[in-house]
Design a protein around this motif. Structure first.
Motif, PDB file in Angstrom:
ATOM      1  N   LEU A  14       0.829  -1.215   0.000  1.00 45.23           N
ATOM      2  CA  LEU A  14       0.000   0.000   0.000  1.00 45.23           C
ATOM      3  C   LEU A  14       0.862   1.263   0.000  1.00 45.23           C
ATOM      4  CD1 LEU A  14      -2.957   1.077   0.271  1.00 45.23           C
ATOM      5  CD2 LEU A  14      -2.613   1.057   2.745  1.00 45.23           C
ATOM      6  N   GLN A  37      -6.177   8.708  -3.739  1.00 40.36           N
ATOM      7  CA  GLN A  37      -6.173   7.291  -3.357  1.00 40.36           C
ATOM      8  C   GLN A  37      -7.127   7.048  -2.188  1.00 40.36           C
ATOM      9  OE1 GLN A  37      -2.007   6.326  -2.771  1.00 40.36           O
ATOM     10  NE2 GLN A  37      -1.728   5.856  -4.933  1.00 40.36           N
ATOM     11  N   VAL A  38      -7.117   7.974  -1.229  1.00 40.24           N
ATOM     12  CA  VAL A  38      -8.019   7.826  -0.080  1.00 40.24           C
ATOM     13  C   VAL A  38      -9.480   7.852  -0.547  1.00 40.24           C
ATOM     14  CG1 VAL A  38      -8.838   9.001   2.008  1.00 40.24           C
ATOM     15  CG2 VAL A  38      -6.395   8.730   1.623  1.00 40.24           C
ATOM     16  N   GLU A  40     -10.609   6.946  -3.438  1.00 37.39           N
ATOM     17  CA  GLU A  40     -10.934   5.687  -4.129  1.00 37.39           C
ATOM     18  C   GLU A  40     -11.176   4.566  -3.119  1.00 37.39           C
ATOM     19  OE1 GLU A  40     -11.676   5.034  -7.281  1.00 37.39           O
ATOM     20  OE2 GLU A  40     -11.259   7.051  -8.044  1.00 37.39           O
ATOM     21  N   LEU A  41     -10.434   4.578  -1.999  1.00 38.33           N
ATOM     22  CA  LEU A  41     -10.669   3.551  -0.978  1.00 38.33           C
ATOM     23  C   LEU A  41     -12.060   3.721  -0.359  1.00 38.33           C
ATOM     24  CD1 LEU A  41      -7.188   3.371   0.807  1.00 38.33           C
ATOM     25  CD2 LEU A  41      -8.262   1.614  -0.605  1.00 38.33           C
ATOM     26  N   TRP A  42     -12.432   4.964  -0.094  1.00 36.08           N
ATOM     27  CA  TRP A  42     -13.783   5.192   0.430  1.00 36.08           C
ATOM     28  C   TRP A  42     -14.837   4.786  -0.609  1.00 36.08           C
ATOM     29  CZ3 TRP A  42     -14.350   5.098   5.257  1.00 36.08           C
ATOM     30  CH2 TRP A  42     -13.526   5.774   6.143  1.00 36.08           C
ATOM     31  N   THR A  44     -14.596   2.366  -2.643  1.00 41.82           N
ATOM     32  CA  THR A  44     -14.725   0.902  -2.549  1.00 41.82           C
ATOM     33  C   THR A  44     -15.705   0.551  -1.433  1.00 41.82           C
ATOM     34  OG1 THR A  44     -12.455   0.623  -3.295  1.00 41.82           O
ATOM     35  CG2 THR A  44     -13.426  -1.239  -2.136  1.00 41.82           C
ATOM     36  N   GLN A 111     -14.858   3.747 -10.303  1.00 38.87           N
ATOM     37  CA  GLN A 111     -15.637   3.525  -9.076  1.00 38.87           C
ATOM     38  C   GLN A 111     -16.652   4.651  -8.858  1.00 38.87           C
ATOM     39  OE1 GLN A 111     -13.943   0.901  -5.833  1.00 38.87           O
ATOM     40  NE2 GLN A 111     -12.509   2.612  -5.888  1.00 38.87           N
TER      41      GLN A 111
END
Ligand code: HEM
Length: 260
Positions: A14, A37-38, A40-42, A44, A111
């Motif tokens: 990561l 990136q943060v 995109e994680l949220w 998900t 996403q």
């Protein structure tokens, strides 16, 4: 070796993923990469929760759906707040590395498209801007062709004795959610007669408001950072983004408020 914090979270992989492209390095590019990136994680997680809530709705499980909507609205509010961090970057600072983005843009976020589609904001034409890369366009197209959270919401309402108009139940899955006066009449009745559903409706409205806030704050971020410049993704920029502003995901939940 027992499982560790680092191995469980796959931290070495990561933390390898933040790679600024500017040479010499521009300080703020790290912020720009990390924040995307943060997000995109949220995204998900939002998709993960949306899939769960679809199942809850179809299973007529109100008490499973409520905490999920609470989580979803809290994620959205958090996302909006995080834009403050990016706004500490000045237009000059962004301009110093913007050309290194080439044509990369949030416009291509598969996403984000999945999120729009899963919540019923369907517009087939935007999928062509998602690169055919690692199955990303296919993922967006798959969501376009799947029943949305709103379609599952109709299932739920029908199981709660709401007369959902037949045209809503049989609409094409690839079509966006359309407001329905007949459903609004029914929802108004539910507001007066089924208080436990009012909790759900208000949480969904919170989420919807959070999504609209995100769009508004993103536009303001774009305006203050690049003004009227075209987007790196090739759209006219702010003018394109404004097309989606103030468009609710759940129009019927907004349309009845003046009638209460
Ligand atoms: C300096 C910061 C930013 C600038 C200047 C910027 C600029 C833009 C522009 C101009 C567009 C229109 C499409 C195009 O590129 O032509 C766009 C779209 C988009 N951006 Fe950003 N953006 C920024 C930050 C972010 C962040 C932090 C995210 C979070 C993931 C994000 C996600 C998106 C998404 C999802 C779209 C598509 C929106 C839609 O189709 O309605 N952007 N951005």
């Amino acid at each position: 070796m027992p499982l560790t914090y680092s191995s469980y979270l796959q931290l070495p992989g990561l933390l390898e993923l933040q790679r600024p492209r500017s040479t010499p390095p521009e300080h703020d590019e790290m912020l720009f990469i990390v924040i995307h990136q943060v997000f995109e994680l949220w995204f998900t997680l939002v998709l993960h929760e949306a899939d769960k809530v679809k199942g809850d709705f179809s299973a007529n499980d109100l008490y499973a759906a409520i905490p999920t909507w609470k989580r979803l609205r809290t994620i959205l509010k958090t996302l909006v707040g995080q834009l403050d961090i990016l706004e500490t970057m000045t237009p000059l600072s962004f301009a110093s590395f913007r050309d290194r983005l080439d044509t990369a843009s949030g416009f291509q976020s598969f996403q984000f498209r999945e999120i729009e589609f899963v919540f019923g904001y369907k517009r087939a034409q935007v999928t062509r801007y998602v690169p055919e890369q690692a199955g990303q366009r296919t993922a967006a197209e798959r969501r376009l062709g799947e029943r949305s959270v709103v379609d599952h919401f109709y299932d739920f309402l029908a199981q709660r004795g709401v007369a959902v108009p037949a045209e809503l139940l049989s609409k094409e899955v690839t079509e966006p959610t359309q407001p329905s006066e007949a459903l609004q009449d029914e929802l108004l009745r539910v507001y007066q007669q089924q208080p436990e559903l009012v909790i759900l409706f208000e949480l969904m409205t919170d989420f919807d408001e959070g999504f609209q806030e995100w769009r508004y704050r993103h536009i303001k971020l774009v305006e203050r950072t690049i003004g009227a410049k075209r987007g790196t993704g090739g759209s006219p920029g702010v003018e394109f983004l404004k097309q989606s502003l103030w468009k609710p995901l759940f129009p019927d939940l907004w349309a009845i408020r003046h009638r209460m």
